[in-house]
Design a protein around this motif. Structure first.
Motif, PDB file in Angstrom:
ATOM      1  N   VAL A 125      -3.574 -10.864   7.666  1.00 49.01           N
ATOM      2  CA  VAL A 125      -4.383  -9.528   7.717  1.00 49.01           C
ATOM      3  C   VAL A 125      -3.639  -8.596   6.872  1.00 49.01           C
ATOM      4  O   VAL A 125      -2.460  -8.292   6.998  1.00 49.01           O
ATOM      5  N   PHE A 126      -4.313  -8.009   5.931  1.00 45.39           N
ATOM      6  CA  PHE A 126      -3.567  -7.272   4.981  1.00 45.39           C
ATOM      7  C   PHE A 126      -4.527  -6.244   4.581  1.00 45.39           C
ATOM      8  O   PHE A 126      -5.448  -6.176   4.271  1.00 45.39           O
ATOM      9  N   VAL A 127      -3.943  -4.748   4.253  1.00 45.49           N
ATOM     10  CA  VAL A 127      -4.466  -3.763   3.814  1.00 45.49           C
ATOM     11  C   VAL A 127      -3.883  -3.277   2.619  1.00 45.49           C
ATOM     12  O   VAL A 127      -2.443  -3.493   2.654  1.00 45.49           O
ATOM     13  N   MET A 155      11.371   3.338   7.624  1.00 46.22           N
ATOM     14  CA  MET A 155      11.942   2.881   9.016  1.00 46.22           C
ATOM     15  C   MET A 155      11.332   1.695   9.349  1.00 46.22           C
ATOM     16  O   MET A 155      10.630   0.966   8.521  1.00 46.22           O
ATOM     17  N   GLY A 157       9.750  -1.583  10.245  1.00 40.09           N
ATOM     18  CA  GLY A 157       8.219  -1.856  10.592  1.00 40.09           C
ATOM     19  C   GLY A 157       7.280  -1.196   9.737  1.00 40.09           C
ATOM     20  O   GLY A 157       6.116  -0.899   9.957  1.00 40.09           O
ATOM     21  N   SER A 158       7.659  -0.472   8.641  1.00 41.36           N
ATOM     22  CA  SER A 158       6.800   0.449   7.791  1.00 41.36           C
ATOM     23  C   SER A 158       6.319  -0.326   6.783  1.00 41.36           C
ATOM     24  O   SER A 158       5.428  -0.052   6.280  1.00 41.36           O
ATOM     25  N   GLY A 159       6.499  -1.686   6.785  1.00 46.96           N
ATOM     26  CA  GLY A 159       5.804  -2.342   5.738  1.00 46.96           C
ATOM     27  C   GLY A 159       6.727  -2.742   4.259  1.00 46.96           C
ATOM     28  O   GLY A 159       5.975  -2.955   3.176  1.00 46.96           O
ATOM     29  N   LYS A 160       8.092  -2.460   4.385  1.00 49.28           N
ATOM     30  CA  LYS A 160       8.663  -2.699   3.160  1.00 49.28           C
ATOM     31  C   LYS A 160       8.715  -3.803   2.545  1.00 49.28           C
ATOM     32  O   LYS A 160       8.539  -4.067   1.637  1.00 49.28           O
ATOM     33  N   SER A 161       8.818  -5.052   3.207  1.00 47.66           N
ATOM     34  CA  SER A 161       8.813  -6.244   2.995  1.00 47.66           C
ATOM     35  C   SER A 161       7.751  -6.692   2.223  1.00 47.66           C
ATOM     36  O   SER A 161       7.306  -7.297   1.086  1.00 47.66           O
ATOM     37  N   VAL A 162       6.572  -6.391   2.931  1.00 45.51           N
ATOM     38  CA  VAL A 162       4.972  -6.635   2.444  1.00 45.51           C
ATOM     39  C   VAL A 162       4.966  -5.982   1.139  1.00 45.51           C
ATOM     40  O   VAL A 162       4.220  -6.254   0.009  1.00 45.51           O
ATOM     41  N   ILE A 296      -7.087  -2.929   9.996  1.00 42.75           N
ATOM     42  CA  ILE A 296      -6.326  -4.101  10.561  1.00 42.75           C
ATOM     43  C   ILE A 296      -6.590  -4.408  11.706  1.00 42.75           C
ATOM     44  O   ILE A 296      -6.885  -5.573  11.787  1.00 42.75           O
ATOM     45  N   PRO A 323       2.637   0.161  10.652  1.00 46.05           N
ATOM     46  CA  PRO A 323       1.906  -1.153  10.473  1.00 46.05           C
ATOM     47  C   PRO A 323       2.374  -2.309  11.173  1.00 46.05           C
ATOM     48  O   PRO A 323       1.479  -3.084  11.600  1.00 46.05           O
ATOM     49  N   LEU A 324       3.719  -2.224  11.631  1.00 47.68           N
ATOM     50  CA  LEU A 324       4.066  -3.370  12.359  1.00 47.68           C
ATOM     51  C   LEU A 324       3.312  -3.252  13.819  1.00 47.68           C
ATOM     52  O   LEU A 324       3.053  -4.204  14.251  1.00 47.68           O
ATOM     53  N   SER A 327      -0.179  -4.367  13.712  1.00 49.38           N
ATOM     54  CA  SER A 327      -0.299  -5.581  13.603  1.00 49.38           C
ATOM     55  C   SER A 327      -0.194  -6.407  14.914  1.00 49.38           C
ATOM     56  O   SER A 327      -0.890  -7.307  15.059  1.00 49.38           O
ATOM     57  N   TYR A 361       7.068 -11.326  12.168  1.00 47.94           N
ATOM     58  CA  TYR A 361       8.182 -10.353  12.265  1.00 47.94           C
ATOM     59  C   TYR A 361       9.453 -11.040  12.693  1.00 47.94           C
ATOM     60  O   TYR A 361       9.428 -11.579  13.456  1.00 47.94           O
TER      61      TYR A 361
HETATM   62  P1  ADP Z   1       9.599  -3.643   7.197  1.00 48.33           P
HETATM   63  O1  ADP Z   1      10.037  -4.594   5.960  1.00 48.33           O
HETATM   64  O2  ADP Z   1       9.579  -2.467   6.785  1.00 48.33           O
HETATM   65  O3  ADP Z   1      10.589  -3.777   8.329  1.00 48.33           O
HETATM   66  P2  ADP Z   1       7.419  -5.497   7.082  1.00 48.33           P
HETATM   67  O4  ADP Z   1       7.084  -5.408   5.466  1.00 48.33           O
HETATM   68  O5  ADP Z   1       8.158  -6.520   7.246  1.00 48.33           O
HETATM   69  O6  ADP Z   1       8.219  -4.290   7.557  1.00 48.33           O
HETATM   70  O7  ADP Z   1       5.998  -5.122   7.981  1.00 48.33           O
HETATM   71  C1  ADP Z   1       6.014  -5.297   9.265  1.00 48.33           C
HETATM   72  C2  ADP Z   1       4.836  -5.888   9.883  1.00 48.33           C
HETATM   73  O8  ADP Z   1       3.696  -5.088   9.523  1.00 48.33           O
HETATM   74  C3  ADP Z   1       4.472  -7.231   9.175  1.00 48.33           C
HETATM   75  O9  ADP Z   1       4.731  -8.401   9.600  1.00 48.33           O
HETATM   76  C4  ADP Z   1       2.782  -7.033   8.965  1.00 48.33           C
HETATM   77  O10 ADP Z   1       2.301  -7.774  10.167  1.00 48.33           O
HETATM   78  C5  ADP Z   1       2.482  -5.579   9.068  1.00 48.33           C
HETATM   79  N1  ADP Z   1       2.299  -5.016   7.832  1.00 48.33           N
HETATM   80  C6  ADP Z   1       3.162  -4.372   7.077  1.00 48.33           C
HETATM   81  N2  ADP Z   1       2.367  -3.952   5.986  1.00 48.33           N
HETATM   82  C7  ADP Z   1       1.171  -4.346   5.956  1.00 48.33           C
HETATM   83  C8  ADP Z   1      -0.108  -4.323   4.998  1.00 48.33           C
HETATM   84  N3  ADP Z   1      -0.112  -3.506   4.017  1.00 48.33           N
HETATM   85  N4  ADP Z   1      -1.096  -4.707   5.772  1.00 48.33           N
HETATM   86  C9  ADP Z   1      -1.164  -5.428   6.874  1.00 48.33           C
HETATM   87  N5  ADP Z   1      -0.193  -5.466   7.910  1.00 48.33           N
HETATM   88  C10 ADP Z   1       0.896  -5.059   7.239  1.00 48.33           C
END
Ligand code: ADP
Length: 591
Positions: A125-127, A155, A157-162, A296, A323-324, A327, A361
């Motif tokens: 699931v992705f936005v 911070m 779970g803010s979605g950095k890796s994604v 989401i 986002p974390l 999700s 995660y």
């Molecule tokens: P961080 O690297 O900042 O700790 P992640 O990129 O691993 O965070 O994201 C944590 C979780 O949040 C992911 O496993 C995913 O489930 C959710 N997530 C993050 N970005 C998105 C997005 N753009 N759309 C949907 N889910 C997302």
């Protein structure tokens, strides 16, 4: 799965079944989105390692090319070099048609480059977050002509890796800036030996993909590994991008200070201070806006946006669009679609432990993700951070308040707060002079939950420190610091169960006068209503409350009226009158 790959798996099936540890490999495959949590569970439930391995291979044979590629990458990551070798020649070159969408620059060429480099797939699931993706891409373009660093920070779970993975999913960018490929390395918290293993496996992957793999023995020190990597990136993979995911420590970064192109994700903004070269940074906002958060939840639960129950909005609001968290809850709801209210309640009651891992995660639960950030603080700063548990939600404080609380020089406090901010443990409002600091709701909830048994003594400390610092009387300057104390001192006393202190403060005409002048009478009345039950002095309380209600209008006037004069017109039986009379007599005698 294409024929070559299938045949390869079948040929080496027994070798693989003998050697692999499925649980480790499956984690990577879940993150790549080729394995579901259910499938993982079914395999993990097999009694022995061997049975699990058999089941995993059985499953792989029924998956598509992505499954094979992900399995290969997992072997490399877990340093099963020999086994990965066996599979290498049959790696599928192209991916199924569904992935050839070129509308957003994500072509099959992009897919191939990224899966070879081990870049994770989009989450199921992705936005999209175009504002950040574009920002990262724009910085990456600056690495076209010269090496350097792009830091994506924010911070937990803010979605950095994604976001990092999404940024490189772009045909033009890869072709123009990184024709040498994109290589992903998950780092996390690790020690030196682990780091060396990571670099080794990266070197291995890089060498493997060359037409004539070298026959080097693996490097056996960190320095040697670094040199090997330097040689490979400079000579064999010029103009490639290395993505280092989740870096905690600048010593780790130094191992990659080899004049190459790097994109890194971290919670710690200042990591690249200690390495050389051009540096750029992008800050990721901690939350999604409401619409994206709802999207989401809608996608997970297979519902239309307008068909979502009312709890959906509250869930997004409660976690500020993290986002974390959204999700995690979405994934739970997918399994148990009628638990909206239940999960909302859990979130409201901060039952973080129950909001369990259900996606790829890395952290078992949200609290571990938060805790990890705190754990890396030096001991003495961890204690100071704990003190922040006493702050109120959405209240921003200047450094000076904390300087009273911690009994440290304001400059010293600013340095500490900056460290917290850099590690994404605290936020700063720098539009305000002086700067104001505040916690994200989730951080505060986490702190409160973690220190639940100590809250009373933490509030006690606040009151004690205040009393030490303002021995000669409360602050009256009207600046941010003064505002904080005048507004929240009663709150801290109440939470610390200091009813005696609270009593003396609230039934003091002096305090009433100062607070009315600085905050207005409404705040005071509110204090009486809120803390009345603790004070348990109904008569006195009603006398003060009556005084404020009767004179509310006057107390709003500026110049501020003489409170003693006003109080003298109270009934003579009132405590308010008694104190005013004492003060009037005092004034008369001192002239
Ligand atoms: P961080 O690297 O900042 O700790 P992640 O990129 O691993 O965070 O994201 C944590 C979780 O949040 C992911 O496993 C995913 O489930 C959710 N997530 C993050 N970005 C998105 C997005 N753009 N759309 C949907 N889910 C997302």
């Amino acid at each position: 799965l294409e024929e070559g790959a299938r045949s390869c798996l079948l040929r080496f099936r027994h070798r693989l079944e003998q050697d692999i540890k499925p649980s480790y490999l499956m984690d990577h495959m879940i993150s790549d989105g080729v394995l579901t949590v259910d499938e993982e569970e079914r395999i993990s439930n097999k009694p022995t390692r061997k049975d699990q391995a058999v089941a995993l291979l059985e499953l792989l044979l029924r998956k598509d090319n992505r499954g094979y590629i992900s399995f290969y990458n997992a072997l490399v990551k877990e340093t099963y070099g020999d086994l990965a070798n066996l599979l290498h020649d049959d790696l599928p070159q192209t991916l199924p048609g569904a992935y050839k969408s070129s509308s957003d620059g994500c072509t099959s060429y992009v897919q191939t480059v990224l899966s070879e480099g081990g870049v994770p797939q989009r989450p199921v699931v992705f936005v999209s977050r175009p504002e950040f993706v574009n920002c990262v891409r724009e910085k990456l373009y600056r690495l076209q002509k010269e090496p350097g660093w792009v830091t994506v920070f924010g911070m937990a779970g803010s979605g950095k890796s994604v976001l990092a993975a999404e940024a490189v999913r772009h045909h033009g960018l890869i072709e123009e800036c990184f024709p040498g490929g994109i290589h992903w390395l998950s780092i996390g918290q690790l020690d030196k030996p682990d780091l060396m293993v990571k670099i080794q496996s990266l070197c291995f992957r890089l060498e493997q993909s060359l037409d004539s793999p070298s026959l080097h023995r693996p490097p056996n020190s960190l320095d040697e590994a670094k040199e090997r990597l330097r040689y490979l990136t400079l000579r064999r993979y010029p103009r490639s991008l290395l993505i280092l995911d989740d870096i905690w420590d600048s010593t780790v970064l130094k191992a990659f200070d080899i004049h190459c192109r790097i994109l890194l994700t971290t919670r710690n903004r200042s990591l690249t201070d200690s390495v050389s070269g051009a540096k750029y940074e992008v800050e990721v906002e901690s939350g999604l806006d409401e619409k994206k958060g709802l999207e989401i939840l809608a996608l997970y639960t297979n519902t239309k946006l307008h068909g979502l129950p009312e709890e959906a909005r509250s869930i997004v609001k409660e976690c500020k669009g993290s986002p974390l968290v959204v999700s995690l809850i979405g994934a739970l709801l997918k399994e148990k679609p009628n638990r909206w209210r239940y999960y909302l309640n859990q979130l409201q009651q901060k039952q973080f432990k129950r909001i369990r891992k259900s996606s790829s995660y890395d952290y078992d639960a949200l609290d571990q993700a938060m805790d990890a950030s705190i754990e890396v603080l030096p001991d003495e700063h961890r204690e100071l951070y704990k003190d922040l548990s006493v702050l109120e939600k959405d209240i921003k404080v200047p450094a000076k308040v904390l300087s009273v609380l911690w009994d440290l020089e304001p400059e010293h406090v600013e340095d500490i707060l900056e460290e917290f901010v850099n590690k994404s443990l605290l936020f700063v409002d720098s539009n305000n002079k002086p700067h104001l600091y505040y916690l994200h709701d989730l951080q505060l909830d986490f702190l409160v939950e973690q220190n639940r048994t100590q809250l009373e003594s933490l509030h006690n400390k606040v009151v004690h420190q205040y009393q030490q610092h303002y021995r000669d009387g409360p602050p009256t300057s009207g600046d941010e610091e003064c505002l904080y104390w005048i507004r929240f001192l009663t709150h801290h006393m109440a939470k610390a169960n200091l009813s005696q202190e609270l009593y003396s403060l609230m039934f003091s005409l002096d305090w009433v006068s100062i607070k009315a002048q600085i905050m207005g009478p409404a705040h005071l009345i509110n204090d009486y209503v809120e803390y009345g039950p603790i004070l348990d002095k109904e008569v006195m309380r009603s006398q003060f409350q009556e005084f404020l209600s009767l004179n509310g209008h006057q107390l709003e006037q500026r110049p501020f009226p003489d409170v003693v004069q006003l109080a003298l017109s109270q009934p003579h039986t009132s405590e308010v009158y008694r104190q005013a009379l004492l003060q009037a007599q005092d004034r008369a005698s001192t002239g």
